[in-house]
Structure formats: C-alpha cells, structure tokens
Scaffold this active site. Structure first.
Site, PDB file in Angstrom:
ATOM      1  N   ASN A  82       6.454  -7.137   5.680  1.00 21.49           N
ATOM      2  CA  ASN A  82       7.824  -7.878   5.870  1.00 21.49           C
ATOM      3  C   ASN A  82       7.429  -9.336   6.211  1.00 21.49           C
ATOM      4  O   ASN A  82       6.343  -9.886   6.734  1.00 21.49           O
ATOM      5  CB  ASN A  82       8.420  -7.284   7.204  1.00 21.49           C
ATOM      6  CG  ASN A  82       8.649  -5.963   6.959  1.00 21.49           C
ATOM      7  OD1 ASN A  82       8.766  -5.362   5.750  1.00 21.49           O
ATOM      8  ND2 ASN A  82       8.816  -5.131   8.160  1.00 21.49           N
TER       9      ASN A  82
ATOM     10  N   HIS B  74       2.304 -10.373   2.888  1.00 21.64           N
ATOM     11  CA  HIS B  74       3.503 -11.196   1.910  1.00 21.64           C
ATOM     12  C   HIS B  74       4.024 -12.644   2.532  1.00 21.64           C
ATOM     13  O   HIS B  74       5.059 -13.083   1.975  1.00 21.64           O
ATOM     14  CB  HIS B  74       4.483 -10.262   1.666  1.00 21.64           C
ATOM     15  CG  HIS B  74       4.126  -9.071   0.738  1.00 21.64           C
ATOM     16  ND1 HIS B  74       5.093  -7.661   0.720  1.00 21.64           N
ATOM     17  CD2 HIS B  74       3.103  -8.816   0.045  1.00 21.64           C
ATOM     18  CE1 HIS B  74       4.337  -6.838  -0.120  1.00 21.64           C
ATOM     19  NE2 HIS B  74       3.065  -7.339  -0.504  1.00 21.64           N
TER      20      HIS B  74
ATOM     21  N   CYS C 241       3.841 -27.302   0.672  1.00 22.09           N
ATOM     22  CA  CYS C 241       3.973 -28.322  -0.510  1.00 22.09           C
ATOM     23  C   CYS C 241       3.302 -27.669  -1.712  1.00 22.09           C
ATOM     24  O   CYS C 241       2.232 -27.500  -1.556  1.00 22.09           O
ATOM     25  CB  CYS C 241       3.601 -29.717  -0.151  1.00 22.09           C
ATOM     26  SG  CYS C 241       3.377 -30.472  -1.581  1.00 22.09           S
TER      27      CYS C 241
ATOM     28  N   GLY D  81       8.408   2.968   7.430  1.00 17.15           N
ATOM     29  CA  GLY D  81       9.512   2.126   6.647  1.00 17.15           C
ATOM     30  C   GLY D  81       9.107   1.373   5.530  1.00 17.15           C
ATOM     31  O   GLY D  81       9.465   0.125   5.370  1.00 17.15           O
ATOM     32  N   THR D  82       8.506   1.985   4.594  1.00 19.94           N
ATOM     33  CA  THR D  82       8.470   1.288   3.319  1.00 19.94           C
ATOM     34  C   THR D  82       8.349   2.425   2.099  1.00 19.94           C
ATOM     35  O   THR D  82       8.037   3.666   2.275  1.00 19.94           O
ATOM     36  CB  THR D  82       6.603   0.897   3.215  1.00 19.94           C
ATOM     37  OG1 THR D  82       6.705   0.061   1.880  1.00 19.94           O
ATOM     38  CG2 THR D  82       5.814   1.688   3.498  1.00 19.94           C
TER      39      THR D  82
ATOM     40  N   CYS E 167       3.738 -36.095   0.335  1.00 22.85           N
ATOM     41  CA  CYS E 167       3.502 -36.903  -1.186  1.00 22.85           C
ATOM     42  C   CYS E 167       4.909 -36.466  -1.912  1.00 22.85           C
ATOM     43  O   CYS E 167       4.495 -36.802  -2.996  1.00 22.85           O
ATOM     44  CB  CYS E 167       2.302 -35.765  -1.652  1.00 22.85           C
ATOM     45  SG  CYS E 167       2.873 -34.357  -2.135  1.00 22.85           S
TER      46      CYS E 167
HETATM   47  C1  BV8 Z   1       0.040  -8.647  -7.328  1.00 24.01           C
HETATM   48  C2  BV8 Z   1       7.986 -11.237  -0.421  1.00 24.01           C
HETATM   49  C3  BV8 Z   1      -1.724  -9.142  -8.655  1.00 24.01           C
HETATM   50  C4  BV8 Z   1       9.013 -12.075  -1.049  1.00 24.01           C
HETATM   51  C5  BV8 Z   1       7.641  -9.199  -1.777  1.00 24.01           C
HETATM   52  C6  BV8 Z   1       4.075  -2.538 -12.752  1.00 24.01           C
HETATM   53  C7  BV8 Z   1       3.530  -1.533 -12.114  1.00 24.01           C
HETATM   54  C8  BV8 Z   1       2.865  -1.461 -10.895  1.00 24.01           C
HETATM   55  C9  BV8 Z   1       2.832  -2.747 -10.140  1.00 24.01           C
HETATM   56  C10 BV8 Z   1       3.409  -3.800 -10.935  1.00 24.01           C
HETATM   57  C11 BV8 Z   1       3.830  -3.880 -12.042  1.00 24.01           C
HETATM   58  N1  BV8 Z   1       4.229  -5.111 -12.469  1.00 24.01           N
HETATM   59  C12 BV8 Z   1       3.912  -6.014 -11.635  1.00 24.01           C
HETATM   60  C13 BV8 Z   1       3.392  -5.378 -10.432  1.00 24.01           C
HETATM   61  C14 BV8 Z   1       2.456  -5.994  -9.518  1.00 24.01           C
HETATM   62  C15 BV8 Z   1       3.650  -6.240  -8.416  1.00 24.01           C
HETATM   63  C16 BV8 Z   1       4.492  -4.986  -8.068  1.00 24.01           C
HETATM   64  O1  BV8 Z   1       4.111  -4.062  -7.285  1.00 24.01           O
HETATM   65  N2  BV8 Z   1       6.072  -4.709  -8.457  1.00 24.01           N
HETATM   66  C17 BV8 Z   1       6.699  -3.493  -8.214  1.00 24.01           C
HETATM   67  C18 BV8 Z   1       8.115  -3.847  -8.084  1.00 24.01           C
HETATM   68  C19 BV8 Z   1       6.391  -2.662  -9.258  1.00 24.01           C
HETATM   69  N3  BV8 Z   1       3.346  -6.633  -7.321  1.00 24.01           N
HETATM   70  C20 BV8 Z   1       2.903  -7.989  -7.305  1.00 24.01           C
HETATM   71  O2  BV8 Z   1       3.262  -8.600  -7.989  1.00 24.01           O
HETATM   72  C21 BV8 Z   1       2.187  -8.535  -6.103  1.00 24.01           C
HETATM   73  N4  BV8 Z   1       1.029  -9.092  -6.354  1.00 24.01           N
HETATM   74  O3  BV8 Z   1      -0.127  -7.512  -7.701  1.00 24.01           O
HETATM   75  O4  BV8 Z   1      -0.713  -9.658  -7.762  1.00 24.01           O
HETATM   76  C22 BV8 Z   1      -0.957  -9.546  -9.748  1.00 24.01           C
HETATM   77  C23 BV8 Z   1      -0.899 -10.754 -10.406  1.00 24.01           C
HETATM   78  C24 BV8 Z   1      -0.372 -11.071 -11.528  1.00 24.01           C
HETATM   79  C25 BV8 Z   1       0.318  -9.977 -12.390  1.00 24.01           C
HETATM   80  C26 BV8 Z   1       0.302  -8.508 -12.044  1.00 24.01           C
HETATM   81  C27 BV8 Z   1      -0.543  -8.453 -10.742  1.00 24.01           C
HETATM   82  C28 BV8 Z   1       2.881  -9.170  -4.979  1.00 24.01           C
HETATM   83  C29 BV8 Z   1       3.930  -8.392  -4.304  1.00 24.01           C
HETATM   84  C30 BV8 Z   1       4.607  -9.076  -3.134  1.00 24.01           C
HETATM   85  C31 BV8 Z   1       5.993  -9.251  -3.639  1.00 24.01           C
HETATM   86  N5  BV8 Z   1       6.784 -10.094  -2.547  1.00 24.01           N
HETATM   87  N6  BV8 Z   1       7.844  -9.857  -0.579  1.00 24.01           N
HETATM   88  C32 BV8 Z   1      10.415 -11.881  -0.531  1.00 24.01           C
HETATM   89  O5  BV8 Z   1      10.436 -10.839   0.403  1.00 24.01           O
HETATM   90  O6  BV8 Z   1      11.447 -12.468  -0.989  1.00 24.01           O
HETATM   91  S1  BV8 Z   1       7.645  -7.594  -1.828  1.00 24.01           S
HETATM   92  C33 BV8 Z   1       8.997  -7.136  -0.931  1.00 24.01           C
HETATM   93  O7  BV8 Z   1       9.078  -5.712  -1.344  1.00 24.01           O
HETATM   94  C34 BV8 Z   1       9.092  -7.021   0.419  1.00 24.01           C
HETATM   95  O8  BV8 Z   1       7.869  -7.663   0.971  1.00 24.01           O
HETATM   96  C35 BV8 Z   1       8.856  -5.655   0.861  1.00 24.01           C
HETATM   97  O9  BV8 Z   1       8.173  -5.563   1.944  1.00 24.01           O
HETATM   98  C36 BV8 Z   1       8.321  -5.217  -0.165  1.00 24.01           C
HETATM   99  C37 BV8 Z   1       8.190  -3.674  -0.140  1.00 24.01           C
HETATM  100  O10 BV8 Z   1       9.586  -3.130   0.030  1.00 24.01           O
HETATM  101  P1  BV8 Z   1       9.538  -2.208   1.314  1.00 24.01           P
HETATM  102  O11 BV8 Z   1       9.034  -2.959   2.418  1.00 24.01           O
HETATM  103  O12 BV8 Z   1       8.944  -1.037   1.128  1.00 24.01           O
HETATM  104  O13 BV8 Z   1      11.157  -2.096   1.206  1.00 24.01           O
HETATM  105  P2  BV8 Z   1      12.086  -1.042   0.447  1.00 24.01           P
HETATM  106  O14 BV8 Z   1      13.573  -1.541   0.593  1.00 24.01           O
HETATM  107  O15 BV8 Z   1      11.427  -0.876  -0.883  1.00 24.01           O
HETATM  108  O16 BV8 Z   1      11.868   0.376   1.468  1.00 24.01           O
HETATM  109  C38 BV8 Z   1      12.334   0.498   2.556  1.00 24.01           C
HETATM  110  C39 BV8 Z   1      11.977   1.726   3.224  1.00 24.01           C
HETATM  111  O17 BV8 Z   1      12.317   1.952   4.723  1.00 24.01           O
HETATM  112  C40 BV8 Z   1      12.646   3.048   2.358  1.00 24.01           C
HETATM  113  O18 BV8 Z   1      11.769   3.974   1.962  1.00 24.01           O
HETATM  114  C41 BV8 Z   1      13.493   3.616   3.422  1.00 24.01           C
HETATM  115  O19 BV8 Z   1      13.926   4.834   3.291  1.00 24.01           O
HETATM  116  C42 BV8 Z   1      12.925   3.446   4.489  1.00 24.01           C
HETATM  117  N7  BV8 Z   1      13.969   3.040   5.889  1.00 24.01           N
HETATM  118  C43 BV8 Z   1      15.045   2.756   5.859  1.00 24.01           C
HETATM  119  N8  BV8 Z   1      15.598   2.694   7.168  1.00 24.01           N
HETATM  120  C44 BV8 Z   1      14.598   2.963   7.923  1.00 24.01           C
HETATM  121  C45 BV8 Z   1      13.326   3.372   7.091  1.00 24.01           C
HETATM  122  N9  BV8 Z   1      12.141   3.921   7.577  1.00 24.01           N
HETATM  123  C46 BV8 Z   1      12.146   3.959   8.935  1.00 24.01           C
HETATM  124  N10 BV8 Z   1      13.184   3.669   9.819  1.00 24.01           N
HETATM  125  C47 BV8 Z   1      14.291   3.339   9.161  1.00 24.01           C
HETATM  126  N11 BV8 Z   1      15.237   2.943  10.158  1.00 24.01           N
HETATM  127 ZN    ZN Z   2       2.685 -32.492  -0.533  1.00 27.09          ZN
END
Ligand code: BV8
Ligand code: ZN
Length: 248
Positions: free
Chosen positions: A105, A122, A130, A187-188, A150
C-alpha cells in the site's frame, strides 16, 4: 488447510513462533474507506485503466492527468483514519523476536497507525521526487510540480507498472519472508508481481502461511489457514488471544 480457524486456534501457532512476517494490500485499508484496486464497482481501476495512469510512460505523456489522479486519491486518503486492522498490526510488533510488516500500500495508513517495522514495497503517496536530480519535493502546489533546485518534473514516489521495486526494500522483504516462521497475507488479491511471490518464498522456507481475506486468492491454494473475513474484524480478536497466551 484450516478454514476459518477461531482466533484462539491461530493464537496457538503464534505462541510457538518467533519470526512473523506480514504482507498487506489494499484490503487492509478498505474498512478505512480507501477504495481497493480491483473491486469491480468501487475499485480504483473500475474508473481508470492502470495502463493509462500508473506507468512512467503515461506520466511523461500526461503529467497533469496523472498528478490529478494522485492528488484526488491523496485527498480521499486524508479523510480516512487507520482502522482496527492497522492498529492490531501495531500491537503485534513487539511480541515476537522478529516482526516485519511488508506493505504494497502507498496510502501511508500503516505509518499513521504507528507501524515502525515496515517495508514499503510500492512507495508512498505522501512523498515526491524530481525525475532529473532526484531531490525530494515536500509541498505540491501547482500541477505538475517542478523541482525547486533544477526545475525538473516532479513525480509521486510510488512504483509504477513496469518499474522495478526499490532494491533494498525488495531484498529485505525476500529475506524476512524466507526467515519467517509465520507469514500472514492480508487484504491482497496477490495479483501483482513480485510482491505476490513473497508468500510462496515463505511457504518454501517452512513458514505457516495464513490468508485473511473475504475472498480466496492464489495463496489460498497453498496456505495453512484461510480466514474468510475482514482484517479489521479478525485481527483485533487474534491479537487479544495471542496476548492471553503470551501472558499465561
Ligand atoms: C516489476 C503503486 C520488473 C502505484 C502499484 C504479466 C504477468 C505477470 C506479471 C506481469 C505481467 N506484465 C507485467 C507484469 C509485472 C507487473 C504486474 O504484476 N502486473 C500485474 C497487474 C499482472 N508488476 C510490475 O510491473 C512491478 N514491477 O515487475 O518490475 C519488471 C520490469 C519491467 C517489465 C516487467 C517487469 C511493479 C508493480 C507495482 C505497481 N504499483 N501501486 C499506485 O498505487 O498508483 S500496484 C497496486 O496493486 C497497489 O500497490 C496494490 O497494492 C497492488 C496490488 O493490489 P492489492 O493491494 O492486492 O489490491 P486489490 O484491490 O487487487 O485486492 C484487494 C484485496 O483485498 C482483495 O482480494 C479483496 O478481496 C480484499 N479485501 C477487501 N476488503 C477487505 C479485504 N481483505 C481483508 N479485509 C477487508 N476488509
Ligand atoms: Zn531536480
């Protein structure tokens, strides 16, 4: 696998464990009123397409739009408070020889709740820097903000899709996951790589893996226990039961 274990059942595991690691996602903040990502109706992505906003390329082409999105989210987050789930995780910090909270988060709610043993995978929506000289920028007034030293473009200090995670944070998270004796996944949806590999790392190293989520996720299939429930409901009860065992 234990399904819907009573808090006292899981408390037994914790009373015999010394190294606890926790991975949290947006669901932990849901009860504070912060929308999750993938919730079909209220989720952030329901209205926006992540490819349009949470990538560096989009930022370079539409810095104003991306900044408006983050300022909108930040304002919404500022109207919320940490919930009992966040606070329960703070209580747990001092009960084990080693406790680490690894969060995906960026909402800063774990930090506002008082969590100190925290790894931000994240980044954090409250920080900006910058893209030219890396200098931090505290106050965001006009959009898109420019660097005070800058004049370069300033971006939110969050990890976008396609960007690597902060090296030290990721290394530390791998280490703590592989050393843990209990690993909680709270929660993920466990859809985002590489964060979603940490529970498996812990499992392979012999940790007991516990999922707390109203829905199942990919970790459910190899977890040792799954609580189908809300973190803000379950964690305070779990804490009370652990405390009873530790004080016994
Ligand atoms: C990387 C910041 C190397 C920004 C975020 C194809 C296949 C597999 C992987 C990839 C692919 N193509 C690209 C990738 C890699 C990609 C990725 O994984 N994509 C996914 C979508 C398939 N990952 C990346 O790019 C990462 N970097 O791999 O670098 C690289 C380099 C170049 C090329 C390739 C690879 C970077 C990932 C970081 C992205 N940034 N956030 C912003 O927030 O604006 S990710 C974003 O999603 C948030 O940070 C969040 O944390 C994250 C995950 O989501 P969740 O937190 O799980 O939230 P979600 O809504 O999904 O789920 C909530 C859950 O809570 C549910 O299950 C629900 O049931 C539950 N819930 C609801 N209420 C409750 C509860 N649980 C408990 N109690 C409750 N009350
Ligand atoms: Zn700067």
């Amino acid at each position: 696998m234990l399904v819907n274990p009573k808090p006292e059942q899981l408390a037994d595991w914790f009373s015999k464990s010394s190294r606890v690691a926790v991975l949290t996602g947006a669901g932990v903040s849901a009860e504070s009123g912060v929308p999750t990502f993938r919730d079909k109706t209220t989720g952030l992505w329901a209205k926006f397409n992540p490819k349009d906003l949470a990538t560096f390329t989009s930022f370079l082409s539409k810095p104003d739009l991306v900044w408006e999105w983050y300022e909108f989210r930040k304002k919404a987050i500022h109207q919320t408070e940490p919930n009992p789930g966040h606070l329960a995780l703070v209580r747990m910090e001092d009960w084990f020889a080693d406790f680490t909270l690894i969060t995906q988060n960026i909402d800063n709610l774990h930090q506002r709740a008082g969590s100190a043993r925290l790894i931000e995978l994240h980044g954090n929506i409250e920080r900006n820097y910058c893209i030219t000289c890396g200098r931090e920028k505290r106050e965001v007034t006009d959009l898109p903000p420019k660097c005070d030293s800058c004049g370069g473009l300033v971006r939110p200090d969050v990890v976008w899709f396609g960007e690597n995670l902060p090296e030290r944070a990721l290394q530390n998270a791998w280490k703590k996951s592989s050393e843990s004796t209990i690993f909680m996944v709270i929660g993920t949806s466990a859809e985002v790589y590489p964060a979603n590999r940490l529970p498996y790392e812990a499992k392979c190293a012999g940790a007991q893996v516990i999922v707390i989520n109203p829905d199942e996720n990919p970790v459910t299939h190899y977890a040792d226990a799954q609580v189908f429930g809300k973190s803000g409901d379950y964690l305070p009860h779990l804490c009370n039961e652990i405390q009873k065992k530790l004080n016994a």
